[in-house]
Write a protein that holds these residues in place. Structure first.
Motif, mmCIF file in Angstrom:
data_model
loop_
_atom_site.group_PDB
_atom_site.id
_atom_site.type_symbol
_atom_site.label_atom_id
_atom_site.label_comp_id
_atom_site.label_asym_id
_atom_site.label_seq_id
_atom_site.Cartn_x
_atom_site.Cartn_y
_atom_site.Cartn_z
ATOM 1 N N GLN A 21 3.315 -42.623 14.035
ATOM 2 C CA GLN A 21 4.707 -42.931 14.270
ATOM 3 C C GLN A 21 5.663 -41.873 13.677
ATOM 4 O O GLN A 21 6.858 -41.979 13.850
ATOM 5 C CB GLN A 21 5.036 -44.302 13.663
ATOM 6 C CG GLN A 21 4.315 -45.461 14.326
ATOM 7 C CD GLN A 21 4.615 -45.531 15.802
ATOM 8 O OE1 GLN A 21 5.768 -45.519 16.219
ATOM 9 N NE2 GLN A 21 3.564 -45.600 16.624
ATOM 10 N N ALA A 22 5.148 -40.913 12.925
ATOM 11 C CA ALA A 22 5.989 -39.867 12.336
ATOM 12 C C ALA A 22 6.720 -39.116 13.438
ATOM 13 O O ALA A 22 6.129 -38.773 14.468
ATOM 14 C CB ALA A 22 5.146 -38.895 11.527
ATOM 15 N N PRO A 23 8.040 -38.891 13.269
ATOM 16 C CA PRO A 23 8.777 -38.147 14.288
ATOM 17 C C PRO A 23 8.140 -36.778 14.538
ATOM 18 O O PRO A 23 7.578 -36.159 13.630
ATOM 19 C CB PRO A 23 10.169 -38.005 13.661
ATOM 20 C CG PRO A 23 10.269 -39.128 12.686
ATOM 21 C CD PRO A 23 8.900 -39.327 12.161
ATOM 22 N N LYS A 24 8.237 -36.320 15.758
ATOM 23 C CA LYS A 24 7.591 -35.053 16.121
ATOM 24 C C LYS A 24 8.138 -33.869 15.341
ATOM 25 O O LYS A 24 7.458 -32.872 15.155
ATOM 26 C CB LYS A 24 7.761 -34.824 17.629
ATOM 27 C CG LYS A 24 7.051 -35.850 18.485
ATOM 28 C CD LYS A 24 7.276 -35.548 19.964
ATOM 29 C CE LYS A 24 6.561 -36.574 20.834
ATOM 30 N NZ LYS A 24 6.774 -36.321 22.284
ATOM 31 N N ARG A 136 2.222 -34.380 8.561
ATOM 32 C CA ARG A 136 3.479 -35.064 8.876
ATOM 33 C C ARG A 136 3.793 -36.135 7.839
ATOM 34 O O ARG A 136 4.428 -37.134 8.136
ATOM 35 C CB ARG A 136 3.397 -35.694 10.262
ATOM 36 C CG ARG A 136 3.326 -34.688 11.392
ATOM 37 C CD ARG A 136 3.483 -35.385 12.729
ATOM 38 N NE ARG A 136 3.338 -34.467 13.841
ATOM 39 C CZ ARG A 136 3.440 -34.824 15.117
ATOM 40 N NH1 ARG A 136 3.681 -36.093 15.427
ATOM 41 N NH2 ARG A 136 3.306 -33.940 16.081
ATOM 42 N N SER A 137 3.370 -35.917 6.592
ATOM 43 C CA SER A 137 3.633 -36.915 5.562
ATOM 44 C C SER A 137 5.114 -36.939 5.240
ATOM 45 O O SER A 137 5.787 -35.896 5.259
ATOM 46 C CB SER A 137 2.828 -36.602 4.293
ATOM 47 O OG SER A 137 3.191 -35.346 3.780
ATOM 48 N N TYR A 138 5.646 -38.088 4.918
ATOM 49 C CA TYR A 138 7.055 -38.261 4.608
ATOM 50 C C TYR A 138 7.213 -39.601 3.910
ATOM 51 O O TYR A 138 6.272 -40.399 3.825
ATOM 52 C CB TYR A 138 7.912 -38.220 5.872
ATOM 53 C CG TYR A 138 7.603 -39.348 6.834
ATOM 54 C CD1 TYR A 138 8.270 -40.575 6.762
ATOM 55 C CD2 TYR A 138 6.633 -39.174 7.828
ATOM 56 C CE1 TYR A 138 7.966 -41.606 7.640
ATOM 57 C CE2 TYR A 138 6.334 -40.202 8.709
ATOM 58 C CZ TYR A 138 6.994 -41.409 8.604
ATOM 59 O OH TYR A 138 6.697 -42.443 9.468
ATOM 60 N N THR A 139 8.402 -39.855 3.396
ATOM 61 C CA THR A 139 8.719 -41.166 2.827
ATOM 62 C C THR A 139 9.851 -41.755 3.651
ATOM 63 O O THR A 139 10.884 -41.103 3.863
ATOM 64 C CB THR A 139 9.151 -41.043 1.356
ATOM 65 O OG1 THR A 139 8.071 -40.514 0.597
ATOM 66 C CG2 THR A 139 9.543 -42.402 0.795
ATOM 67 N N ALA A 140 9.643 -42.957 4.141
ATOM 68 C CA ALA A 140 10.637 -43.603 4.997
ATOM 69 C C ALA A 140 11.496 -44.567 4.190
ATOM 70 O O ALA A 140 11.091 -45.084 3.145
ATOM 71 C CB ALA A 140 9.953 -44.343 6.141
ATOM 72 N N GLY A 141 12.714 -44.790 4.651
ATOM 73 C CA GLY A 141 13.611 -45.731 4.000
ATOM 74 C C GLY A 141 14.805 -46.018 4.875
ATOM 75 O O GLY A 141 14.808 -45.691 6.066
ATOM 76 N N VAL A 174 17.091 -39.750 11.964
ATOM 77 C CA VAL A 174 15.983 -39.999 12.901
ATOM 78 C C VAL A 174 15.808 -38.861 13.893
ATOM 79 O O VAL A 174 14.714 -38.673 14.438
ATOM 80 C CB VAL A 174 16.196 -41.331 13.650
ATOM 81 C CG1 VAL A 174 16.068 -42.506 12.706
ATOM 82 C CG2 VAL A 174 17.537 -41.356 14.369
ATOM 83 N N ASP A 175 16.871 -38.101 14.147
ATOM 84 C CA ASP A 175 16.745 -36.998 15.096
ATOM 85 C C ASP A 175 16.491 -35.655 14.416
ATOM 86 O O ASP A 175 16.610 -34.607 15.030
ATOM 87 C CB ASP A 175 17.979 -36.904 16.000
ATOM 88 C CG ASP A 175 19.261 -36.757 15.199
ATOM 89 O OD1 ASP A 175 19.203 -36.826 13.944
ATOM 90 O OD2 ASP A 175 20.325 -36.557 15.822
#
Length: 567
Positions: A21-24, A136-141, A174-175
């Motif tokens: 689901q990580a943004p491209k 594509r690791s990240y932290t979402a919030g 998000v973009d």
């Protein structure tokens, strides 16, 4: 056992889903994130942290705390390559942000696009950590709250867990546009809440004309950028000139010329700086080259000629052992006359007068000073120049005094410490013109202008005026004050004795002179004046003995007294 296996399977599926689901844009955007290492004055590691590029030519953002006290810094990009931090572009300690440029050797770097709009409360956001891995690791919030900074920028509270090593990593929309820099959590709920200062605010940090005295910027030892406009950069140079070493100032001038290659001011200032650093031939060749370049790029050629003349004039005032090429006073006059031929500005005429004064061509200098005195550039200084020139021309004291009166008339009232020295000059000129009482009044005005902050020499000179004006008590008081301030100066004691003799206080005069002999038993003038006082007391025998002692000690002025009273 089956439950544990099921839980592991679920977690693996969730992890795969997260990556899926990580943004491209995440993998590409993370290439703009880097690690920062700062070093102290001993070249030891000071701090490590994060930052990211916001332009392809190497402009980047990070936290100010990381750079405070740093003398140099490097960034390590996602590929592990090191690049030095070249220049600081701005900083703010309250919101803990710094903007800087990295030296990239002409290559473009991956950069994030700064969002022009603030994400709404409740919007999903992503934090990109520094990594040398292609993932594509990240932290979402989510955005929990948004507030204003300086009414038009933004500060965010985020529903997001932040690890220490993620400070100053970019927070993205998000973009895929960056809108904030992650900051340390300071509240109690550090597990789920963190903060971000708006990237728009960080981008607004810049060096202003007065930034040289900015404590936040000065606490970073890395070179600072010049302001964005030539006019502001020139003010910055002026502020820096009084505080940097000549060598550091020369480096700043080189940066200015690199940034503003068509500014005549840059070349002229560098020429002046270089001339004061060294007058060796090689250095002077560089000075001359900068002067030529200044003339080439100058929009106002008269101003360039004027500054060339002033620089040559200042060079000659420094009394060089050997003159560089044709850099004489005559050459300076030639240059300033080129300026005057284009436009006869009073400041150009004043400089021509100053050069002629230095050449001791006083008549020509006076003519130019009087021209200036008939313009809107007239000032106490211009009339003073004319008065001193007349004095050196050996004009009548009354003529000189007329010019000095005009000098004083142009001083603001009440007199300030800046203009007070003109009062001292007129006082002396009034003495020369036989106007002792007026001189005494000038000394009084000077005393008021400097709020009584005077020394023993002042009291001595005012006493001279008071004595000639027959204001004997004032003369006595002033000499007593001069002796109080400088008790070892024998001239003051002699002068005090002279005034006492003048008013018939001969015993007091003798006492003063004997005090002087306690300081220096070989002070011949004291014996001569004791003899004069003794004559007034009808003690002729004692007077002649005093005169004889004065002669023995080499007093050249006692012979006439011996001839008259001791034969």
């Amino acid at each position: 056992m089956k439950k544990n296996l099921l839980l592991t399977l679920v977690l693996c599926l969730l992890a795969q889903w997260s990556v899926a689901q990580a943004p491209k844009w995440v993998e590409k955007a993370k290439r703009a994130v880097f690690s920062v290492v700062t070093y102290d004055e001993n070249d030891k590691i000071l701090n490590t942290g994060n930052g990211f590029f916001v332009t392809e030519d190497g402009i980047a953002l990070s936290d100010y705390s990381l750079f405070k006290g740093a003398q140099r810094a490097v960034v390590i990009n996602s590929e592990g390559a090191q690049m030095p931090v070249d220049v600081i572009l701005g900083a703010n300690d309250m919101y803990d942000v710094v903007k800087f440029r990295v030296a990239i050797s002409g290559k473009k770097v991956p950069a994030l696009v700064v969002s022009t709009t603030a994400p709404a409360v409740g919007t999903s956001v992503y934090l990109l950590p520094y990594s040398t891995q292609k993932d594509r690791s990240y932290t979402a919030g989510q955005v929990k709250e948004e507030s204003k900074v300086e009414e038009k920028f933004h500060y965010y509270t985020l529903d997001m867990h932040l690890k220490d090593k993620m400070v100053s990593c970019p927070v993205m929309t998000v973009d895929g546009q960056v809108f904030g820099l992650a900051q340390k959590s300071s509240g109690k709920d550090t597990a789920t809440i963190c903060y971000a200062v708006g990237a728009d605010y960080a981008m607004e940090q810049k060096v202003s004309p007065l930034s040289f005295n900015d404590h936040t910027l000065s606490s970073i030892g890395i070179k600072k950028a010049l302001p964005d406009t030539e006019e502001q950069a020139l003010v910055f140079l002026y502020m820096a000139s009084a505080q940097l070493t000549p060598e550091k100032y020369a480096e700043l001038l080189n940066d200015f010329i690199a940034q503003y290659p068509n500014s005549a001011d840059g070349y002229l200032r560098r020429a002046n700086s270089q001339m004061y650093l060294s007058k060796e031939t090689d250095s002077m060749d560089k000075v001359a080259a900068d002067m030529d370049k200044a003339l080439e790029v100058a929009l106002k050629k008269d101003d360039a000629y004027f500054n060339r003349a002033k620089l040559i004039y200042n060079y000659q005032l420094g009394k060089p052992e050997t003159t560089y090429k044709d850099w004489t006073y005559d050459k300076a006059i030639e240059e300033v006359r080129k300026a005057i031929a284009i436009e006869e500005l009073p400041v150009y005429v004043q400089l021509e007068g100053d050069i002629q004064f230095a050449k001791k061509d006083y008549a020509a200098a006076f003519e130019n000073y009087q021209k200036v005195n008939a313009t809107n550039l007239v000032s106490p200084a211009t009339f003073f120049s004319a008065a001193k020139t007349k004095e050196l021309m050996e004009a009548a004291p009354e003529e000189i005094l007329v010019l000095m009166d005009s000098c004083i008339a142009h001083c603001p009232q009440p007199f300030t410490e800046e203009n007070a020295p003109y009062l001292l000059e007129r006082a002396q000129m009034r003495i020369n013109a036989g106007q002792a009482r007026g001189a005494m009044l000038d000394y009084d005005e000077y005393y008021k202008a400097v709020r009584g902050n005077v020394n023993d020499v002042f009291y001595y000179y005012r006493e001279q005026a008071s004595f000639q004006a027959k204001q004997f008590q004032r003369a006595l008081d002033d000499m007593a004050k001069a002796i109080e301030l400088n008790p070892k100066e024998l001239t003051y004691r002699s002068e005090l004795a002279v005034v006492n003799i003048r008013v018939g206080r001969n015993e007091e005069a003798i006492k003063v002179l004997k005090d002087a002999l306690e300081i220096d038993p070989k002070y011949a003038e004291a014996y001569r004046l004791i003899g004069v006082a003794q004559l007034q007391l009808k003690q002729n025998k004692e007077a002649c003995a005093s005169f004889a002692k004065a002669k023995e000690l080499g007093d050249p002025n006692v012979d006439a007294l011996i001839e008259k009273h001791c034969k």
